[in-house]
Design a protein around this motif. Sequence first.
Motif, PDB file in Angstrom:
ATOM      1  N   GLY A   1       0.788  -1.224   0.000  1.00  0.00           N
ATOM      2  CA  GLY A   1       0.000   0.000   0.000  1.00  0.00           C
ATOM      3  C   GLY A   1       0.820   1.273   0.000  1.00  0.00           C
ATOM      4  O   GLY A   1       1.880   1.354  -0.618  1.00  0.00           O
ATOM      5  N   ALA A   2       0.332   2.273   0.737  1.00  0.00           N
ATOM      6  CA  ALA A   2       0.981   3.581   0.757  1.00  0.00           C
ATOM      7  C   ALA A   2       2.387   3.510   1.334  1.00  0.00           C
ATOM      8  O   ALA A   2       3.285   4.244   0.885  1.00  0.00           O
ATOM      9  CB  ALA A   2       0.137   4.568   1.560  1.00  0.00           C
ATOM     10  N   ALA A   3       2.593   2.631   2.302  1.00  0.00           N
ATOM     11  CA  ALA A   3       3.931   2.507   2.892  1.00  0.00           C
ATOM     12  C   ALA A   3       4.928   2.028   1.845  1.00  0.00           C
ATOM     13  O   ALA A   3       6.050   2.545   1.760  1.00  0.00           O
ATOM     14  CB  ALA A   3       3.900   1.536   4.069  1.00  0.00           C
ATOM     15  N   ALA A   4       4.527   1.051   1.041  1.00  0.00           N
ATOM     16  CA  ALA A   4       5.402   0.577  -0.027  1.00  0.00           C
ATOM     17  C   ALA A   4       5.642   1.672  -1.056  1.00  0.00           C
ATOM     18  O   ALA A   4       6.775   1.884  -1.509  1.00  0.00           O
ATOM     19  CB  ALA A   4       4.795  -0.653  -0.704  1.00  0.00           C
ATOM     20  N   GLY A   5       4.590   2.397  -1.413  1.00  0.00           N
ATOM     21  CA  GLY A   5       4.725   3.461  -2.404  1.00  0.00           C
ATOM     22  C   GLY A   5       5.673   4.549  -1.948  1.00  0.00           C
ATOM     23  O   GLY A   5       6.572   4.965  -2.692  1.00  0.00           O
ATOM     24  N   ALA A   6       5.503   5.018  -0.713  1.00  0.00           N
ATOM     25  CA  ALA A   6       6.345   6.103  -0.204  1.00  0.00           C
ATOM     26  C   ALA A   6       7.797   5.647  -0.059  1.00  0.00           C
ATOM     27  O   ALA A   6       8.732   6.384  -0.408  1.00  0.00           O
ATOM     28  CB  ALA A   6       5.806   6.588   1.136  1.00  0.00           C
ATOM     29  N   THR A   7       7.994   4.432   0.452  1.00  0.00           N
ATOM     30  CA  THR A   7       9.352   3.940   0.676  1.00  0.00           C
ATOM     31  C   THR A   7      10.092   3.729  -0.640  1.00  0.00           C
ATOM     32  O   THR A   7      11.263   4.113  -0.787  1.00  0.00           O
ATOM     33  CB  THR A   7       9.324   2.630   1.477  1.00  0.00           C
ATOM     34  N   ILE A   8       9.421   3.113  -1.606  1.00  0.00           N
ATOM     35  CA  ILE A   8      10.069   2.853  -2.894  1.00  0.00           C
ATOM     36  C   ILE A   8      10.350   4.158  -3.629  1.00  0.00           C
ATOM     37  O   ILE A   8      11.406   4.307  -4.265  1.00  0.00           O
ATOM     38  CB  ILE A   8       9.223   1.885  -3.729  1.00  0.00           C
ATOM     39  N   CYS A   9       9.452   5.128  -3.532  1.00  0.00           N
ATOM     40  CA  CYS A   9       9.719   6.437  -4.154  1.00  0.00           C
ATOM     41  C   CYS A   9      10.930   7.108  -3.503  1.00  0.00           C
ATOM     42  O   CYS A   9      11.758   7.712  -4.185  1.00  0.00           O
ATOM     43  CB  CYS A   9       8.490   7.344  -4.053  1.00  0.00           C
ATOM     44  N   ALA A  10      11.033   7.002  -2.163  1.00  0.00           N
ATOM     45  CA  ALA A  10      12.181   7.598  -1.474  1.00  0.00           C
ATOM     46  C   ALA A  10      13.479   6.903  -1.889  1.00  0.00           C
ATOM     47  O   ALA A  10      14.505   7.566  -2.123  1.00  0.00           O
ATOM     48  CB  ALA A  10      11.983   7.496   0.035  1.00  0.00           C
ATOM     49  N   LEU A  11      13.455   5.573  -1.995  1.00  0.00           N
ATOM     50  CA  LEU A  11      14.651   4.841  -2.421  1.00  0.00           C
ATOM     51  C   LEU A  11      14.993   5.147  -3.871  1.00  0.00           C
ATOM     52  O   LEU A  11      16.171   5.213  -4.238  1.00  0.00           O
ATOM     53  CB  LEU A  11      14.432   3.343  -2.227  1.00  0.00           C
ATOM     54  N   LEU A  12      13.987   5.349  -4.705  1.00  0.00           N
ATOM     55  CA  LEU A  12      14.244   5.732  -6.098  1.00  0.00           C
ATOM     56  C   LEU A  12      14.918   7.101  -6.155  1.00  0.00           C
ATOM     57  O   LEU A  12      15.775   7.350  -7.017  1.00  0.00           O
ATOM     58  CB  LEU A  12      12.943   5.739  -6.897  1.00  0.00           C
TER      59      LEU A  12
END
Length: 427
Positions: free
Chosen positions: A128-139
């Motif tokens: 969900g949102a946690a995966a989206g935010a974390t992956i965007c930050a790592l990107l």
Amino acid sequence: MTTSQLEETLFEALVDSTDGAGGLSDAQVEREPGNFLRHAGSLSMSKIADGLIDPKLVLSWLLDHLGASAFFVGLLVPIREAGALLPQLFTASHVQAMDRRKWAWVAGSIGQGAAAAGIVLAALTLTGAAAGATICALLAVLAVSRSICSVSYSDVLGKTVGQSRRGAATGTATSLGAGAVVIFALVLMSGLVDRATLVLVAIALAALLWLGAGLLFSTLWEEAAPGKGGTPAFSQLSILRRDPQLRRFIWARGLLTSTALAPPYIVLLGAQAGQGGFDRLGALVLASSIASLLSSWVWGRMADRSSRRVLMLSALAGAVALVFAVALDLIGVSGTIWALPLVLFVLMIAYHGVRQGRVVYLVDMAPKDSRAAYTAVSNTVIGLLLLGSGLFGALASLAGPHVTLMIFAAMALASIIATKGLDEVGT
């Protein structure tokens, strides 16, 4: 480090001529064959990793699979593109202050590998949102690391590979990288492996490849050169005032971003035509990779002769592909199995020509001790243009994909006029 007989043989097989080594010191000339192969090997691994973690395709699918909202999916490409370009204005001065600038590329490659590994971990543990935010930050971390590689690479390439062979080095690497990504695309399309598992394995492999690329690049022999003192970031923009050729080059390159921005609208045409079999994750990766595999080495060789001409030919090919896409849709054949994949294939050939031509032209055009600054200023301005591209694309799409693609075609044609006014800087 001395050059082995095997390195000499491979070097001679991959370049048009081993005569002349414009811009290299005697010590660098002696080690050029080995350095050429290290450039090709490191860049190949980096480009394979790029294809395996492509934000437009692979990461977009992954976020959707993890239940992240369209908001996070929409952030991926802007983060990747702007993050890789905008920081260069601030990192260039630090790179220029280094005696051996290969270490900047090594650090950037390792940073990309670490960020990719983090994305795998996030995908395994978050939704969900946690995966989206974390992956965007790592990107974002990956993109900034990539910016360090970008701002340092042209300078190291110019110091370690002769002028008439730089395109061969980058073209060889791009073709080798594309060949590996073709295999990835075919496996994706085959359905033989669970797609989620395959995507995670691919991203993990990308992490390992970036780490390996950094290790290999660290063995490149670069002659120490006195580092220049850091120039304040915004002071570097004065280059634009002093060098009209750089301004024209950036203008041409900005117009050529049309070849990168157009593919989603070709996919939209396919969707509107009812082309349900147009597998975005598999077919787009395949079309891009085959186009790169077949064209990048050729574009690289051509760029060694005239990178200016490569930019003009690429622009023409891109414009023809985009006009052809609209024409096929208007006559009602865009839903056929061959039409839009063929258009996309030609467009990606043009895109890879633009990439080869702009890299070689900038390296050859920039003064020897200012390549990092020229690269940073150019990429920063293009980063700003790409940030605005999302708004432009949204507004243009209100009129439909036909109008949007024709605008992109007009941009490509306009770039020919801008490029025609550039000086010929090749051999």
